[in-house]
Design a protein around this motif. Structure first.
Motif, PDB file in Angstrom:
ATOM      1  N   TYR A   1       9.708 -37.922  -2.563  1.00 17.10           N
ATOM      2  CA  TYR A   1       8.321 -37.865  -3.515  1.00 17.10           C
ATOM      3  C   TYR A   1       8.550 -38.569  -4.784  1.00 17.10           C
ATOM      4  O   TYR A   1       7.541 -39.318  -5.187  1.00 17.10           O
ATOM      5  CB  TYR A   1       8.139 -36.434  -3.910  1.00 17.10           C
ATOM      6  CG  TYR A   1       7.928 -35.200  -2.652  1.00 17.10           C
ATOM      7  CD1 TYR A   1       6.793 -35.777  -1.943  1.00 17.10           C
ATOM      8  CD2 TYR A   1       8.738 -34.309  -2.407  1.00 17.10           C
ATOM      9  CE1 TYR A   1       6.261 -34.883  -0.868  1.00 17.10           C
ATOM     10  CE2 TYR A   1       8.560 -33.488  -1.314  1.00 17.10           C
ATOM     11  CZ  TYR A   1       7.401 -33.746  -0.616  1.00 17.10           C
ATOM     12  OH  TYR A   1       7.063 -33.052   0.528  1.00 17.10           O
ATOM     13  N   SER A   2       9.538 -38.823  -5.352  1.00 16.68           N
ATOM     14  CA  SER A   2       9.905 -39.567  -6.470  1.00 16.68           C
ATOM     15  C   SER A   2       9.876 -41.150  -6.166  1.00 16.68           C
ATOM     16  O   SER A   2       8.892 -41.860  -6.810  1.00 16.68           O
ATOM     17  CB  SER A   2      11.250 -39.407  -6.931  1.00 16.68           C
ATOM     18  OG  SER A   2      11.730 -40.141  -8.100  1.00 16.68           O
ATOM     19  N   LEU A   3      10.318 -41.774  -5.100  1.00 19.00           N
ATOM     20  CA  LEU A   3      10.188 -42.981  -4.579  1.00 19.00           C
ATOM     21  C   LEU A   3       8.813 -43.448  -4.219  1.00 19.00           C
ATOM     22  O   LEU A   3       8.296 -44.565  -4.837  1.00 19.00           O
ATOM     23  CB  LEU A   3      11.218 -43.549  -3.769  1.00 19.00           C
ATOM     24  CG  LEU A   3      11.535 -44.811  -3.576  1.00 19.00           C
ATOM     25  CD1 LEU A   3      12.015 -45.521  -4.851  1.00 19.00           C
ATOM     26  CD2 LEU A   3      12.826 -45.065  -2.550  1.00 19.00           C
TER      27      LEU A   3
ATOM     28  N   TRP B   1      11.366 -31.121  -2.873  1.00 15.74           N
ATOM     29  CA  TRP B   1      10.563 -30.509  -4.028  1.00 15.74           C
ATOM     30  C   TRP B   1      10.223 -31.806  -4.947  1.00 15.74           C
ATOM     31  O   TRP B   1      10.765 -33.027  -4.664  1.00 15.74           O
ATOM     32  CB  TRP B   1      11.465 -29.523  -5.043  1.00 15.74           C
ATOM     33  CG  TRP B   1      12.790 -30.194  -5.457  1.00 15.74           C
ATOM     34  CD1 TRP B   1      12.665 -30.525  -7.021  1.00 15.74           C
ATOM     35  CD2 TRP B   1      13.986 -30.462  -4.999  1.00 15.74           C
ATOM     36  NE1 TRP B   1      13.960 -30.802  -7.251  1.00 15.74           N
ATOM     37  CE2 TRP B   1      14.913 -31.031  -6.214  1.00 15.74           C
ATOM     38  CE3 TRP B   1      14.446 -30.410  -3.705  1.00 15.74           C
ATOM     39  CZ2 TRP B   1      16.175 -31.181  -6.131  1.00 15.74           C
ATOM     40  CZ3 TRP B   1      15.939 -30.680  -3.701  1.00 15.74           C
ATOM     41  CH2 TRP B   1      16.650 -31.054  -4.787  1.00 15.74           C
ATOM     42  N   GLY B   2       9.472 -31.661  -5.941  1.00 14.92           N
ATOM     43  CA  GLY B   2       8.938 -32.837  -6.837  1.00 14.92           C
ATOM     44  C   GLY B   2       8.146 -32.477  -7.817  1.00 14.92           C
ATOM     45  O   GLY B   2       7.838 -31.473  -8.467  1.00 14.92           O
ATOM     46  N   GLU B   3       7.445 -33.490  -8.233  1.00 14.65           N
ATOM     47  CA  GLU B   3       6.367 -33.377  -9.458  1.00 14.65           C
ATOM     48  C   GLU B   3       5.079 -33.320  -8.851  1.00 14.65           C
ATOM     49  O   GLU B   3       4.700 -34.260  -8.232  1.00 14.65           O
ATOM     50  CB  GLU B   3       6.589 -34.781 -10.204  1.00 14.65           C
ATOM     51  CG  GLU B   3       8.050 -34.927 -10.803  1.00 14.65           C
ATOM     52  CD  GLU B   3       8.424 -34.364 -12.018  1.00 14.65           C
ATOM     53  OE1 GLU B   3       7.490 -33.618 -12.509  1.00 14.65           O
ATOM     54  OE2 GLU B   3       9.609 -34.701 -12.312  1.00 14.65           O
ATOM     55  N   THR B   4       4.262 -32.255  -9.208  1.00 14.78           N
ATOM     56  CA  THR B   4       2.990 -32.224  -8.845  1.00 14.78           C
ATOM     57  C   THR B   4       2.243 -33.340  -9.584  1.00 14.78           C
ATOM     58  O   THR B   4       1.290 -33.860  -8.873  1.00 14.78           O
ATOM     59  CB  THR B   4       2.232 -30.949  -9.319  1.00 14.78           C
ATOM     60  OG1 THR B   4       2.547 -30.718 -10.706  1.00 14.78           O
ATOM     61  CG2 THR B   4       3.117 -29.542  -8.679  1.00 14.78           C
TER      62      THR B   4
ATOM     63  N   GLY C   1      10.412 -24.444  -5.570  1.00 15.19           N
ATOM     64  CA  GLY C   1      11.252 -25.529  -5.696  1.00 15.19           C
ATOM     65  C   GLY C   1      12.617 -25.505  -6.613  1.00 15.19           C
ATOM     66  O   GLY C   1      13.282 -24.284  -6.172  1.00 15.19           O
ATOM     67  N   ARG C   2      12.860 -26.323  -7.179  1.00 19.31           N
ATOM     68  CA  ARG C   2      14.515 -26.436  -7.690  1.00 19.31           C
ATOM     69  C   ARG C   2      14.305 -26.824  -8.925  1.00 19.31           C
ATOM     70  O   ARG C   2      13.735 -27.919  -9.285  1.00 19.31           O
ATOM     71  CB  ARG C   2      15.220 -26.978  -6.589  1.00 19.31           C
ATOM     72  CG  ARG C   2      16.743 -27.087  -6.999  1.00 19.31           C
ATOM     73  CD  ARG C   2      17.501 -27.468  -5.758  1.00 19.31           C
ATOM     74  NE  ARG C   2      18.890 -27.798  -5.974  1.00 19.31           N
ATOM     75  CZ  ARG C   2      19.889 -26.882  -5.867  1.00 19.31           C
ATOM     76  NH1 ARG C   2      19.588 -25.645  -5.468  1.00 19.31           N
ATOM     77  NH2 ARG C   2      21.128 -27.128  -5.970  1.00 19.31           N
ATOM     78  N   PHE C   3      15.224 -26.658 -10.098  1.00 22.73           N
ATOM     79  CA  PHE C   3      15.330 -27.200 -11.184  1.00 22.73           C
ATOM     80  C   PHE C   3      14.114 -27.334 -12.047  1.00 22.73           C
ATOM     81  O   PHE C   3      13.813 -28.159 -12.771  1.00 22.73           O
ATOM     82  CB  PHE C   3      15.994 -28.463 -11.187  1.00 22.73           C
ATOM     83  CG  PHE C   3      17.205 -28.673 -10.645  1.00 22.73           C
ATOM     84  CD1 PHE C   3      18.314 -27.799 -11.169  1.00 22.73           C
ATOM     85  CD2 PHE C   3      17.641 -29.572  -9.426  1.00 22.73           C
ATOM     86  CE1 PHE C   3      19.768 -27.897 -10.675  1.00 22.73           C
ATOM     87  CE2 PHE C   3      18.793 -29.161  -9.068  1.00 22.73           C
ATOM     88  CZ  PHE C   3      19.800 -28.915  -9.552  1.00 22.73           C
ATOM     89  N   GLY C   4      13.265 -26.265 -11.768  1.00 23.51           N
ATOM     90  CA  GLY C   4      11.885 -26.123 -12.365  1.00 23.51           C
ATOM     91  C   GLY C   4      10.780 -27.314 -11.791  1.00 23.51           C
ATOM     92  O   GLY C   4       9.609 -27.344 -12.458  1.00 23.51           O
TER      93      GLY C   4
ATOM     94  N   LEU D   1       3.578 -28.519  -3.630  1.00 23.71           N
ATOM     95  CA  LEU D   1       3.161 -30.100  -3.602  1.00 23.71           C
ATOM     96  C   LEU D   1       1.869 -30.354  -2.661  1.00 23.71           C
ATOM     97  O   LEU D   1       1.046 -31.305  -3.223  1.00 23.71           O
ATOM     98  CB  LEU D   1       4.496 -30.829  -3.367  1.00 23.71           C
ATOM     99  CG  LEU D   1       5.490 -30.801  -4.104  1.00 23.71           C
ATOM    100  CD1 LEU D   1       6.762 -31.643  -3.737  1.00 23.71           C
ATOM    101  CD2 LEU D   1       5.320 -31.274  -5.748  1.00 23.71           C
ATOM    102  N   MET D   2       1.984 -29.664  -1.610  1.00 25.16           N
ATOM    103  CA  MET D   2       0.943 -30.113  -0.624  1.00 25.16           C
ATOM    104  C   MET D   2      -0.574 -29.544  -1.450  1.00 25.16           C
ATOM    105  O   MET D   2      -1.699 -30.091  -1.165  1.00 25.16           O
ATOM    106  CB  MET D   2       1.123 -29.291   0.556  1.00 25.16           C
ATOM    107  CG  MET D   2       2.403 -29.676   1.501  1.00 25.16           C
ATOM    108  SD  MET D   2       2.075 -31.297   1.867  1.00 25.16           S
ATOM    109  CE  MET D   2       3.505 -32.421   0.788  1.00 25.16           C
TER     110      MET D   2
END
Length: 463
Positions: free
Chosen positions: A325-327, A344-347, A374-377, A384-385
């Motif tokens: 998701y980040s890349l 997990w990732g950033e909305t 997710g994880r770590f907030g 995300l979906m």
């Protein structure tokens, strides 16, 4: 098979197993003084030349020792004999503990490979002794690969006879120990490392398609699959990113390469683990992500005539899914499709990747990377979906048990894909109900990489 072996010398066992009836020797065995057809047939001896472990990367139990291959000096002439599992005794010394392994099948073969057919075996100079993968001491690795050279002993404890009672292989007092460890498919990956422009080094393993290996000057272009391992595979062994989960192996196995020949690039994050990422993960660590991006770019540049730049794929699980998701968000113009599992990732990042085909999956009861939170907030796949949908992507969702038989599992995937195509959706999301993911609810990839529907779909994608 192109193999990277731990040892390449022959281990000749003293007090070799004898076999009164043999046929002509193999060419390799003929180089050994005790292996000439005349002496072997006259003396009735069939010495053991070497003993190898055969391991397998399994979908649910990671890396296991699944068989022992014993090579004899001469072709084994069974003459209708069936070898009972009780004829051989196998012991393993793992973690300082020695215990028996359960023998399930024994048969002759021409190569040191397991024969998966219901009636296995063919004439050859090897015996394949299959072992029960559910044995508690079947593992080939913990955090790192276990030291398996000479860890197994094999002894024949019963004579093998033809239906007419003639001896084929005689029991003996001596056990042979393995020297080499064979891991099909994994051994076909070469090992390498890459140091980026900032001096940060990533180890990697690389599978090169057979057509390219045979003719490096070919102008044929192949897809590139980049696999991102999970947090448990951060290490300095340049191995467990292949063996801890059946991710890279899926794309390099012969049956898949026959359908979709491709380069498979599998980097490994080193120790001490970098933890400078915004949410404490590894593939989002600034140093790691910069090196990964530069590695991909450099590989594509060095193979510019053979990599199909319209078909670069990202595949990852757990923190590897986070890395996807980040890349993707940082390089939305590079990749043709992705398979993020239990990530997990950033909305906010979803807005820039609505155009990229994805097939995500996640267990609803995942305790390590929660499905929603997710994880770590940073939110999980379900959230995300939803963010992708809010940004304009059409997401096709399905839910079924993760422990279904393969045929039924793939039938559900096929139905979901038909629905997606009917609605012109290029984002699919599979959820697994609580209590249905084998071994551990976090391991939602239990069937992901065994799912031919999903992998076929991935290779259909092109920018």
């Amino acid at each position: 098979m192109r193999r990277i072996t731990r040892r390449t010398v022959l281990a000749v066992t003293a007090g070799a197993v004898a076999a009164p009836a043999v046929s002509t020797a193999t060419p390799a065995a003929a180089d050994t003084p005790t292996a000439t057809p005349e002496r072997g047939a006259a003396s009735g001896l069939n010495p053991v030349l070497r003993t190898d472990l055969v391991t397998s990367v399994t979908p649910r139990n990671n890396w296991l020792v699944t068989a022992v291959a014993v090579q004899y000096a001469h072709r084994i002439d069974l003459r209708g004999a069936v070898i009972p599992p009780s004829a051989f005794q196998v012991k393993a010394t793992v973690g300082g503990q020695t215990a028996a392994r359960t023998v399930t099948r024994v048969y002759s073969n021409a190569t040191s490979e397991v024969d998966g057919r219901s009636r296995p075996g063919r004439p050859g100079d090897r015996l394949i002794i299959e072992l029960d993968p559910s044995d508690s001491n079947a593992r080939a690795a913990g955090t790192d690969p276990l030291p398996l050279d000479r860890a197994y002993s094999v002894r024949q404890v019963e004579d093998v006879r033809t239906p007419g009672g003639e001896p084929v292989l005689k029991a003996g007092p001596f056990a042979s120990r393995n020297d080499d460890v064979i891991t099909p498919v994994v051994d076909d990956f070469t090992a390498g490392s890459f140091t980026d422009s900032a001096g940060f080094e990533l180890d990697f393993r690389l599978y090169q398609p057979e057509g390219f290996v045979r003719n490096p000057r070919t102008r044929k272009r192949y897809p590139l699959v980049v696999t991102l391992h999970g947090g448990g595979e951060v290490a300095d062994n340049n191995m467990t990113q292949l063996t801890s989960n059946r991710i890279a192996v899926t794309f390099a196995k012969p049956e898949r390469q026959r359908r979709d020949p491709a380069f498979v690039l599998s980097p490994q994050i080193p120790l001490p683990r970098p933890m400078d990422g915004p949410d404490g993960t590894d593939w989002t660590d600034a140093k790691v992500q910069a090196a990964l991006s530069e590695l991909i770019d450099t590989f594509v540049s060095e193979h510019s005539r053979n990599v199909d730049t319209a078909r670069l794929y990202l595949v990852g699980l757990s923190s590897g899914g986070r890395g996807i998701y980040s890349l993707l968000a940082k390089r939305p113009e590079v990749f043709a499709a992705a398979l993020p599992t239990a990530g997990w990732g950033e909305t906010a990042a979803m807005e820039s990747i609505t155009h990229i085909p994805m097939w995500a999956d996640h267990s609803i009861d995942d305790p390590v990377v929660p499905y929603r939170e997710g994880r770590f907030g940073k939110p999980g796949t379900w959230t995300l979906m939803n963010a992708l949908e809010s940004a304009g992507a059409r997401v096709t969702r399905g839910e079924w048990a993760n422990d279904l038989p393969k045929a039924q599992f793939e039938a559900n995937s096929r139905a979901l894909l038909r629905e997606a195509r009917a609605t012109r959706s290029h984002v699919l999301f599979t959820s697994y109900p609580p209590g249905t993911t084998p071994v551990n609810p976090h391991l939602s990839w239990a069937q992901t990489y065994e799912n031919d529907v999903v992998i076929d779909w991935l290779f259909e994608q092109s920018r």
